[in-house]
Motif scaffolding. Structure first.
Motif, PDB file in Angstrom:
ATOM      1  N   UNK A  40       0.784  -1.230   0.000  1.00 38.23           N
ATOM      2  CA  UNK A  40       0.000   0.000   0.000  1.00 38.23           C
ATOM      3  C   UNK A  40       0.812   1.275   0.000  1.00 38.23           C
ATOM      4  N   UNK A  41       2.133   1.164   0.173  1.00 35.99           N
ATOM      5  CA  UNK A  41       2.989   2.353   0.220  1.00 35.99           C
ATOM      6  C   UNK A  41       3.346   2.839  -1.184  1.00 35.99           C
ATOM      7  N   UNK A  42       3.586   4.137  -1.285  1.00 35.13           N
ATOM      8  CA  UNK A  42       4.116   4.723  -2.510  1.00 35.13           C
ATOM      9  C   UNK A  42       5.589   4.335  -2.631  1.00 35.13           C
ATOM     10  N   UNK A  43       6.169   4.476  -3.821  1.00 38.83           N
ATOM     11  CA  UNK A  43       7.595   4.196  -3.964  1.00 38.83           C
ATOM     12  C   UNK A  43       8.438   5.095  -3.058  1.00 38.83           C
ATOM     13  N   UNK A  44       9.602   4.604  -2.695  1.00 39.09           N
ATOM     14  CA  UNK A  44      10.573   5.363  -1.915  1.00 39.09           C
ATOM     15  C   UNK A  44      10.761   6.735  -2.570  1.00 39.09           C
ATOM     16  N   UNK A  45      10.863   7.771  -1.768  1.00 38.24           N
ATOM     17  CA  UNK A  45      11.011   9.128  -2.286  1.00 38.24           C
ATOM     18  C   UNK A  45      12.215   9.298  -3.178  1.00 38.24           C
ATOM     19  N   UNK A  46      13.310   8.599  -2.856  1.00 40.93           N
ATOM     20  CA  UNK A  46      14.505   8.683  -3.688  1.00 40.93           C
ATOM     21  C   UNK A  46      14.286   8.031  -5.050  1.00 40.93           C
ATOM     22  N   UNK A  47      13.515   6.938  -5.061  1.00 40.33           N
ATOM     23  CA  UNK A  47      13.182   6.287  -6.332  1.00 40.33           C
ATOM     24  C   UNK A  47      12.314   7.217  -7.175  1.00 40.33           C
ATOM     25  N   UNK A  48      11.369   7.873  -6.532  1.00 38.27           N
ATOM     26  CA  UNK A  48      10.504   8.803  -7.262  1.00 38.27           C
ATOM     27  C   UNK A  48      11.311   9.973  -7.824  1.00 38.27           C
TER      28      UNK A  48
END
Length: 154
Positions: A40-48
């Protein structure tokens, strides 16, 4: 493993290739983790951030875990590393194991067997991950799109 770094990034790269070729009605792309860490989590901020800097938007992705249905639903199931491949080999029905492969098998420019997990490192690791993913996804796309075009012509 958790579907918040490598796999949603690969999904974003491959989706764009499919869309640019106008094959979104013929090729389905999805990603899932082998573990339930981040469901349910969004992708890691660094990946985004790394993806966004290369023109990919993965912000709408939400992590999910691989399901038994995935093995029948998809023609090709690609793993980022040996641990994920091994786990999927254990849970995949034996007659469907031929669908399981390492993503980097399709790379043309990089000879590494696996995509390193950038999660515990800095932003540079996420850009390196994208280098690998762009290379391998291009290889996957070339093969899959060729098959689609052969089916469409038949």
């Amino acid at each position: 493993m958790g579907n918040i770094c490598r796999s949603p990034s690969a999904e974003g790269v491959l989706r764009r290739l499919v869309q640019e070729a106008g094959l979104q009605n013929s090729i389905q792309v999805d990603s899932a983790g082998t573990q339930n860490y981040h469901i349910g989590d969004a992708p890691d901020g660094r990946a985004q951030l790394a993806a966004r800097k290369r023109g990919y938007d993965i912000s709408q992705h939400r992590a999910r875990q691989v399901t038994a249905e995935d093995f029948t639903e998809y023609d090709l199931i690609l793993a980022m590393d040996w641990d994920n491949l091994s786990y999927m080999q254990q849970i995949c029905p034996k007659p469907l194991r031929h669908k399981l492969m390492l993503l980097m098998r399709f790379a043309n420019d990089y000879e590494e067997a696996t995509v390193p997990d950038p999660y515990y490192g800095g932003l540079d690791g996420f850009f390196k991950m994208l280098d690998y993913l762009e290379d391998a996804c291009q290889g996957v796309f070339e093969i899959v799109s060729k098959r689609v075009k052969q089916y469409q012509a038949a």
